[in-house]
Design an enzyme around this catalytic site. Sequence first.
Site, mmCIF file in Angstrom:
data_model
loop_
_atom_site.group_PDB
_atom_site.id
_atom_site.type_symbol
_atom_site.label_atom_id
_atom_site.label_comp_id
_atom_site.label_asym_id
_atom_site.label_seq_id
_atom_site.Cartn_x
_atom_site.Cartn_y
_atom_site.Cartn_z
ATOM 1 N N GLU A 1 82.276 46.752 -46.003
ATOM 2 C CA GLU A 1 82.344 46.152 -47.329
ATOM 3 C C GLU A 1 83.186 44.882 -47.220
ATOM 4 O O GLU A 1 84.293 44.904 -46.675
ATOM 5 C CB GLU A 1 82.975 47.145 -48.294
ATOM 6 C CG GLU A 1 82.987 46.696 -49.728
ATOM 7 C CD GLU A 1 83.381 47.820 -50.674
ATOM 8 O OE1 GLU A 1 83.956 47.494 -51.736
ATOM 9 O OE2 GLU A 1 83.130 48.998 -50.371
ATOM 10 N N LYS B 1 78.994 46.590 -53.944
ATOM 11 C CA LYS B 1 79.323 46.563 -52.504
ATOM 12 C C LYS B 1 79.502 47.971 -51.934
ATOM 13 O O LYS B 1 78.957 48.302 -50.879
ATOM 14 C CB LYS B 1 80.602 45.761 -52.272
ATOM 15 C CG LYS B 1 80.517 44.288 -52.595
ATOM 16 C CD LYS B 1 81.793 43.561 -52.244
ATOM 17 C CE LYS B 1 82.965 43.916 -53.116
ATOM 18 N NZ LYS B 1 82.822 43.466 -54.512
ATOM 19 N N THR B 2 80.291 48.788 -52.630
ATOM 20 C CA THR B 2 80.591 50.117 -52.103
ATOM 21 C C THR B 2 79.316 50.962 -52.000
ATOM 22 O O THR B 2 79.080 51.629 -50.988
ATOM 23 C CB THR B 2 81.629 50.821 -52.989
ATOM 24 O OG1 THR B 2 82.856 50.088 -52.948
ATOM 25 C CG2 THR B 2 81.879 52.242 -52.515
#
Length: 465
Positions: free
Chosen positions: A165, A121-122
């Site tokens: 995110e 995600k990051t």
Amino acid sequence: MAPGLPTAMDRPHFIGIGGAGMSGIAKILAQRGAKVAGSDAKDSATAEALRALGATVHIGHAAEHLADDASCVVVSSAIRADNPELARAAELGVPVVHRSDALAALMDGLRPLAVAGTHGKTTTTSMLAVSLAELGLDPSYAIGGDLDAPGSNALHGTGEIFVAEADESDRSFHKYAPEVAIVLNVELDHHANYASMDEIYESFETFAGRIRPGGTLVISADHEGARELTRRLAGSVRTVTYGEAADADVRILSVTARGLSSEVTVLLDGTELTFTVSVPGRHYASNAVAALAAGAALGIPAAELAPALAAYTGVKRRLQLKGEAAGVQVIDSYAHHPTEMTADLEAMRAAAGRGRILVVFQPHLFSRTQELGKEMGQALALADASLVLGIYPAREDPIPGVTSDLIVQAARAAGAEVTPLSDQAGVPAAVAGMARPGDLVLTMGAGDVTDLGPLILDRLAEVRG
């Protein structure tokens, strides 16, 4: 022009303001003109970056840190019910707002793009933030890690796109209503909150159901969990799949390693596009293609976005080069789930050439180690040698019988060379005694193992210099 302050958030107080998710929201609110205050357990570069924006940051938690005129108190799921500032908020009648609700409010009036998945995600959120900025679109964004400096995990932009995110760990991503959502993968993690894969699927289905009418879900065609989610959604939302699978809508035709970068060729809408991803490994190439597909779903020409993705050069703790000493490179990895560990170790194997890969691994959470300790040990078998530290507890209390020895035994059973090390202070000397020129050293885990990189470099320079 981006909207102003959400109602009742003009004087917010953040408990745990230095955390990755909390500090990003605080930063955006400060940039929008809010009078931001908060507290954190210890001082940090992130806290200092917030102070530079005008925020008041207290160190330690105490009831008197909460101002009488605070408009709300913002908390994450990590804040315990007995926190003195939370108790003081109840006495004063100050509304308590969960971090996810605050972030959702910041997205109102914009075009949100939410990035979800068990892993990646990051990185993917960062790729989108950097490439959209490179195209002059000035997005707002909130990321779970810093790009290149403390406090760079969030920005209040003037454009209409907000990239965020979306965290599934506590189901907080159910609060968002994105125009475009990405699901990178779906696996069982966060065992304290999810008891089974069925619960995970149900949670991701709820997230997908929050996509705005006419919006798009961009989802992996390569990960079985993501494919199962696609089957369960059964056409209830417009879906664009991506990956190396033959049936992917946006198909990855090739990924060619170029040292610590990759050259990626994709087929999108009948046109081949080749672009550079400035971080190594197929895992990160796949993240970049997810970003490309999501940008296209927002109406951004893929031929423009693809080269802009090369502007992303990494995010802190995601295979971040900390430095080199005595011919040994030290790289920091946030990987703490077996899938992430495997992906990073495979990427490093491709980049290492003839050098060895040495890992300093710190397990994260007792519950995760209890459920996935065997798989973590098997992942470490991809390294040439590993040091395994004690479990970083984060928000959890110990579980009887659960120690990092579960990982050590599993690693040895898989044929790995692994050494348990309970004292982190001994790590720099231990690594210096193992490493030789040409080796890569990875500090791996989601806890404070990241602090060891500079100490290892200093020790290598001292011993080998």
